[in-house]
Structures are given as structure tokens and as C-alpha cells.
Write an enzyme that holds these catalytic residues in place. Structure first.
Site, PDB file in Angstrom:
ATOM      1  N   ILE A   1      23.649   6.312 -65.859  1.00 55.33           N
ATOM      2  CA  ILE A   1      23.626   6.351 -64.396  1.00 55.33           C
ATOM      3  C   ILE A   1      22.986   5.031 -64.030  1.00 55.33           C
ATOM      4  CG2 ILE A   1      22.017   7.826 -62.858  1.00 55.33           C
ATOM      5  CD1 ILE A   1      22.058  10.211 -64.853  1.00 55.33           C
TER       6      ILE A   1
ATOM      7  N   SER B   1      13.440  14.404 -63.987  1.00 57.64           N
ATOM      8  CA  SER B   1      14.608  15.512 -64.498  1.00 57.64           C
ATOM      9  C   SER B   1      14.141  16.626 -63.969  1.00 57.64           C
ATOM     10  CB  SER B   1      14.636  15.413 -65.895  1.00 57.64           C
ATOM     11  OG  SER B   1      15.313  16.411 -66.574  1.00 57.64           O
TER      12      SER B   1
ATOM     13  N   TYR C   1      10.693  15.324 -74.548  1.00 59.21           N
ATOM     14  CA  TYR C   1      11.294  14.754 -73.255  1.00 59.21           C
ATOM     15  C   TYR C   1      10.994  15.681 -71.988  1.00 59.21           C
ATOM     16  CZ  TYR C   1      15.205  13.610 -70.060  1.00 59.21           C
ATOM     17  OH  TYR C   1      15.846  13.397 -68.913  1.00 59.21           O
TER      18      TYR C   1
ATOM     19  N   LYS D   1       8.851  13.841 -68.806  1.00 68.44           N
ATOM     20  CA  LYS D   1       9.461  13.813 -67.560  1.00 68.44           C
ATOM     21  C   LYS D   1       8.588  14.578 -66.574  1.00 68.44           C
ATOM     22  CE  LYS D   1      12.879  11.297 -68.107  1.00 68.44           C
ATOM     23  NZ  LYS D   1      13.223  10.006 -67.511  1.00 68.44           N
TER      24      LYS D   1
HETATM   25  N1  LIG Z   1      21.911  12.583 -67.579  1.00 67.92           N
HETATM   26  C1  LIG Z   1      21.360  13.325 -67.216  1.00 67.92           C
HETATM   27  O1  LIG Z   1      22.006  14.452 -67.330  1.00 67.92           O
HETATM   28  C2  LIG Z   1      20.069  13.179 -66.829  1.00 67.92           C
HETATM   29  C3  LIG Z   1      19.004  14.356 -66.432  1.00 67.92           C
HETATM   30  C4  LIG Z   1      17.960  14.246 -65.656  1.00 67.92           C
HETATM   31  C5  LIG Z   1      17.439  12.838 -65.735  1.00 67.92           C
HETATM   32  N2  LIG Z   1      18.162  11.981 -66.252  1.00 67.92           N
HETATM   33  C6  LIG Z   1      17.438  10.493 -66.498  1.00 67.92           C
HETATM   34  O2  LIG Z   1      18.055   9.420 -65.754  1.00 67.92           O
HETATM   35  C7  LIG Z   1      18.155   8.486 -66.477  1.00 67.92           C
HETATM   36  C8  LIG Z   1      19.384   7.906 -66.931  1.00 67.92           C
HETATM   37  O3  LIG Z   1      19.820   9.027 -67.778  1.00 67.92           O
HETATM   38  P1  LIG Z   1      21.225   8.351 -68.437  1.00 67.92           P
HETATM   39  O4  LIG Z   1      22.075   9.681 -68.760  1.00 67.92           O
HETATM   40  O5  LIG Z   1      21.992   7.247 -67.880  1.00 67.92           O
HETATM   41  O6  LIG Z   1      20.607   7.911 -69.955  1.00 67.92           O
HETATM   42  P2  LIG Z   1      21.254   7.173 -71.085  1.00 67.92           P
HETATM   43  O7  LIG Z   1      20.658   7.676 -72.563  1.00 67.92           O
HETATM   44  O8  LIG Z   1      22.851   7.273 -71.238  1.00 67.92           O
HETATM   45  O9  LIG Z   1      20.969   5.686 -70.606  1.00 67.92           O
HETATM   46  C9  LIG Z   1      19.555   5.158 -70.962  1.00 67.92           C
HETATM   47  C10 LIG Z   1      19.549   3.639 -70.648  1.00 67.92           C
HETATM   48  O10 LIG Z   1      18.318   3.339 -71.050  1.00 67.92           O
HETATM   49  C11 LIG Z   1      18.248   2.177 -72.017  1.00 67.92           C
HETATM   50  N3  LIG Z   1      17.139   2.266 -72.898  1.00 67.92           N
HETATM   51  C12 LIG Z   1      16.666   3.169 -73.621  1.00 67.92           C
HETATM   52  N4  LIG Z   1      15.392   3.057 -74.296  1.00 67.92           N
HETATM   53  C13 LIG Z   1      14.977   1.735 -73.519  1.00 67.92           C
HETATM   54  C14 LIG Z   1      13.796   0.900 -73.699  1.00 67.92           C
HETATM   55  N5  LIG Z   1      12.997   1.221 -74.422  1.00 67.92           N
HETATM   56  N6  LIG Z   1      13.768  -0.271 -73.021  1.00 67.92           N
HETATM   57  C15 LIG Z   1      15.062  -0.450 -72.267  1.00 67.92           C
HETATM   58  N7  LIG Z   1      16.107   0.263 -71.925  1.00 67.92           N
HETATM   59  C16 LIG Z   1      16.141   1.240 -72.790  1.00 67.92           C
HETATM   60  C17 LIG Z   1      19.671   2.485 -72.684  1.00 67.92           C
HETATM   61  O11 LIG Z   1      19.809   1.254 -73.499  1.00 67.92           O
HETATM   62  C18 LIG Z   1      20.534   2.972 -71.796  1.00 67.92           C
HETATM   63  O12 LIG Z   1      21.365   1.879 -71.178  1.00 67.92           O
HETATM   64  C19 LIG Z   1      16.893   8.743 -67.586  1.00 67.92           C
HETATM   65  O13 LIG Z   1      15.776   8.451 -67.403  1.00 67.92           O
HETATM   66  C20 LIG Z   1      17.027  10.313 -67.798  1.00 67.92           C
HETATM   67  O14 LIG Z   1      15.970  10.598 -68.611  1.00 67.92           O
HETATM   68  C21 LIG Z   1      19.400  12.175 -66.947  1.00 67.92           C
END
Ligand SMILES: NC(=O)c1ccc[n+]([C@@H]2O[C@H](COP(=O)([O-])OP(=O)(O)OC[C@H]3O[C@@H](n4cnc5c(N)ncnc54)[C@H](O)[C@@H]3O)[C@@H](O)[C@H]2O)c1
Length: 259
Positions: A22, A149, A162, A166
Site C-alpha cells: 500500500i 487497522s 499486531y 494498531k
Molecule cells: N493490507 C492490509 O490488509 C492492511 C489492513 C489494515 C492495515 N494495514 C496497514 O497498512 C500498512 C501497509 O500494509 P501493506 O499491506 O502494504 O504491508 P506490507 O507488509 O505489504 O508492507 C510493509 C512495508 O513496510 C516495510 N517495513 C517493514 N518493517 C519495516 C521497518 N522496520 N522499517 C522500515 N520499513 C519497514 C516493508 O519492507 C514493506 O515495504 C501497514 O501499516 C499495515 O499494518 C494493512
């Protein structure tokens, strides 16, 4: 032409975890608005690749390696942003441990895994906000957007560390917004629903994905959420259009949860 309160051109916005999922979609959207996204990710190569791809399309961007849970790494990232762009308008605290976490009963979570989730998902927010704050204060305004989330409204089980982290994001958002309102810096949060980012799809059990149809049928808008669904709320919260909104949490999940 869009109203000028939505104009983000030349605004420098750091997106942590911006190299994939995202976060990458946020960076692409920001660049297409004429903003200068900073892709700050632990995966430095990918961060630079995203930046090069955007530049190849005539956009401005900066890709930097950064571990949000490490204070020195965060300080170095923000110093590089100031060196390259001179200021920072927005911080999107998007990086999190999520897709790499197994789903399972709370009792099977190792204390060390619990700590690591809190380090990235909560300490990371604190360190990044702390590092940009003096620059936003100096420039007289700023925008901090924290990604939570919709699990926190539902109490979704099986990733207790997690979900807990959140929920902490919302408390952090509310308290920080009161502490830095006088500096004209707003702090808001977004709660996305289950979104088909590549990480989420890869890490989800095929049985869970197969259940999506049923989960979607419980929403007001009955389809699977995609990363692009989150862009409107993000751009709004970064723009002047939201300048009197702070401490709030916007739920973007097609009406799955209502609060
Ligand atoms: N995808 C979903 O269903 C969903 C739902 C609710 C909330 N979210 C939130 O949205 C955000 C993005 O989700 P996503 O699906 O793209 O997640 P993802 O796991 O696909 O991507 C996470 C990104 O964060 C980076 N990352 C992880 N640890 C890190 C660190 N210590 N320092 C710097 N970068 C770091 C990773 O390299 C990656 O590029 C997150 O905060 C997630 O919790 C996602």
C-alpha cells in the site's frame, strides 16, 4: 481544476514502508499530484527502485533505506530528506510488521515476537514523529498520518500483538495531536480494512482468501478492498482541506465496520 486546498504540489511527504504494498501506491499517488514522496523503507534497494521508476515518469522522489525501529537510522533518514529537499510537510507512518506475521492463537506468540511487533509498529511511529517534529515546527505546519487497522474495531483475533499495536496507534494519534496542535501540526489515523496488497495476499491462507466473498457480502460496499481505495483519505489528510481536523481516525473499509 481542483480547488487549491487540495493542492499538494512541491510538498515533501515521507512514506515509511513506501517501497511495496500500500505504501508504494501512496508514493505513486503523491508523485502524480506533484508532491515529492520520500520512500523510506528497510528494503533500501526497492526504495531506490520505486524512486527511479517515479523519476523515469518525470516525477520528483527520493528513495532511502531506513529501519523505523532504529533511532539512528530514522534520524539519518530525516537528515537526508532535509539535505535533499529542505523541508518536510508530511509523515505517513505506514511501515509495519503485518504480512510477515503468522496468524495463530495468542498463547503461541513468543514474547520476543511480541516485542518486535511493538518496536516496529509503535516505537517506529514515535521515532519517526520525533525526528520530523522540529522541522515541521520550524516551518509552522505539518501533517502526521498514522496507519492503524480496522481490526481494532472488530477485535479480529489471531494476530494479537499486531491488533494490540494498531490499537496503540489510535491512542498515540489522539494524545500527540493535543501535544502539537499549538505548532499547527495535525495528527490523524486511518484504519484500512483487509486490503489486497501483495504482502497480504501472499501471506494469507488460501482458505481465508476463498472466504473473501463471504466477508465482502457483510460490507456496505461489497467488494474486495484494493490499495487505491486508501489514497483519497490519505491525500485529504495531507492537504490544506483537512487543516481543522486532528486527533481523528478515519475508517476506510467499504463499510465493514462502523464507529
Ligand atoms: N493490507 C492490509 O490488509 C492492511 C489492513 C489494515 C492495515 N494495514 C496497514 O497498512 C500498512 C501497509 O500494509 P501493506 O499491506 O502494504 O504491508 P506490507 O507488509 O505489504 O508492507 C510493509 C512495508 O513496510 C516495510 N517495513 C517493514 N518493517 C519495516 C521497518 N522496520 N522499517 C522500515 N520499513 C519497514 C516493508 O519492507 C514493506 O515495504 C501497514 O501499516 C499495515 O499494518 C494493512
Amino acid at each position: 481544476m481542483a480547488h487549491k486546498i487540495f493542492d499538494l504540489s512541491e510538498r515533501v511527504v515521507i512514506v515509511t514502508g513506501g517501497a511495496s504494498g500500500i505504501g508504494r501506491i501512496y508514493c505513486e499517488a503523491l508523485a502524480s499530484c506533484g508532491a515529492k514522496p520520500v520512500i523510506a523503507d528497510q528494503n533500501e534497494m526497492l526504495a531506490q527502485q520505486v524512486s527511479s521508476d517515479l523519476k523515469a515518469c518525470g516525477r520528483n522522489a527520493l528513495g532511502l533505506g531506513c529501519d523505523v525501529s532504529n533511532s539512528d537510522s530514522v534520524q539519518a533518514m530525516v537528515a537526508a530528506v532535509i539535505k535533499n529537499f529542505g523541508s518536510v510537510h508530511g509523515l505517513v507512518n505506514n511501515a509495519a510488521l503485518m504480512s510477515s506475521l503468522p496468524r495463530g492463537p495468542w498463547y503461541e506468540i513468543e514474547p520476543s515476537d511480541w516485542d518486535r511487533v511493538m518496536e516496529v509498529n509503535l516505537r517506529g511511529l514515535f521515532l519517526c514523529s520525533r525526528a520530523v517534529y522540529p522541522h515541521m515546527k520550524h516551518s509552522g505546519s505539518g501533517r502526521i498520518i498514522n496507519i492503524s487497522s480496522n481490526r481494532i474495531w472488530d477485535g479480529t483475533p489471531n494476530r494479537l500483538h499486531y491488533t494490540t499495536s494498531k490499537a496503540g496507534v489510535v491512542g498515540f494519534t489522539r494524545a500527540l495531536s493535543r501535544e502539537i496542535g499549538d505548532d499547527n501540526i495535525t495528527v490523524n489515523a486511518i484504519t484500512p480494512g483487509f486490503t489486497s496488497s501483495e504482502g497480504q495476499i501472499q501471506s494469507s491462507d488460501p482458505a481465508y482468501i476463498a472466504k473473501m466473498q463471504e466477508l465482502n457480502s457483510r460490507k456496505a460496499l461489497k467488494r474486495t478492498q484494493i490499495p487505491e481505495d486508501l489514497v483519497g483519505a490519505l491525500l485529504f489528510l495531507l492537504s490544506d482541506a483537512s487543516s481543522y481536523i486532528t486527533g481523528q481516525t478515519i475508517n476506510v473499509d467499504g463499510g465493514a465496520m462502523m464507529h
